[in-house]
Design an enzyme around this catalytic site. Sequence first.
Site, PDB file in Angstrom:
ATOM      1  N   ASP A  82       2.529  -8.813  -0.609  1.00  0.00           N
ATOM      2  CA  ASP A  82       3.002  -7.836   0.375  1.00  0.00           C
ATOM      3  C   ASP A  82       3.602  -8.590   1.554  1.00  0.00           C
ATOM      4  O   ASP A  82       2.993  -9.541   2.066  1.00  0.00           O
ATOM      5  CB  ASP A  82       1.858  -6.949   0.857  1.00  0.00           C
ATOM      6  CG  ASP A  82       1.381  -5.974  -0.207  1.00  0.00           C
ATOM      7  OD1 ASP A  82       1.992  -5.923  -1.290  1.00  0.00           O
ATOM      8  OD2 ASP A  82       0.389  -5.268   0.049  1.00  0.00           O
ATOM      9  N   ASP A 133       0.643   7.403  -4.416  1.00  0.00           N
ATOM     10  CA  ASP A 133      -0.385   6.940  -3.487  1.00  0.00           C
ATOM     11  C   ASP A 133      -1.260   8.129  -3.135  1.00  0.00           C
ATOM     12  O   ASP A 133      -0.774   9.130  -2.606  1.00  0.00           O
ATOM     13  CB  ASP A 133       0.256   6.344  -2.243  1.00  0.00           C
ATOM     14  CG  ASP A 133       1.176   5.179  -2.583  1.00  0.00           C
ATOM     15  OD1 ASP A 133       0.837   4.431  -3.513  1.00  0.00           O
ATOM     16  OD2 ASP A 133       2.222   5.026  -1.930  1.00  0.00           O
TER      17      ASP A 133
END
Length: 249
Positions: free
Chosen positions: A8, A134
Amino acid sequence: MYIIPAIDILDGKVVRLREGDYSQKTVYEVSIAEMIETYRSNGTEFIHIIDLNGAKGDFSNQAELFDIIKRTDMRVQYGGGIRTIEQVTNLLDAGIHRVIVGTQAITNPDFLSDLSKEVGKKYDYANRIVVAIDVLDEVIKYSGWMESSPIKLMDYVDKCLQLGFFRFLCTDINKDGKLGGAAIDLYKKLLEHSPFIKLIASGGVSSMEDIVELSKLDVRSVVVGKAIYENRITIEEIKEWNLKALSTL
């Protein structure tokens, strides 16, 4: 089931967030290029890269990030701020192995339909689209997990399947970045509802024991990030697991 290591990126640095909260970040003292090379030199063929700035509409990382990606022969699963059909097709044409779509697929009712028509023009492009789901308490979240969608989880999966998209990256936000174990119950529900989806698990993995539990489901792959950076799972363990996974395909 294949383990996909995650990188990330936030402000040009390798980070991990807790529950998707940008204010709860851990910054790791390793460069993007060094992290990719570490995985590559240890036999990893596939990597998951998320541009966290891009997810908020800030594309300041992209020039450096894509320069690094171009110089690796690893297959990249990439997401973060992808808002247009043109972005998706340009990334696929440029050699990104899989492109993750999230917010735009939820907020723009025509996006997935238009994308389906476009990727249908080229062989195997639909297989290279990953729909991000998500989830927080079975509510779909988007825009960096700040907003909630009124679309029910299973209804959204059905919509995607009807349009020809079958590869899903599902993250349980309650689990993300906590090293508390994967969302086994959530994945069971998804697979019971739609047994033929290609499900990528993400969030909460803390040990190889969690990997073993996930492998008992028909989960195709699992994204692992913080557990690697915190030395809960070693790169050598990932290499050994993935070699066995490939041998059984």
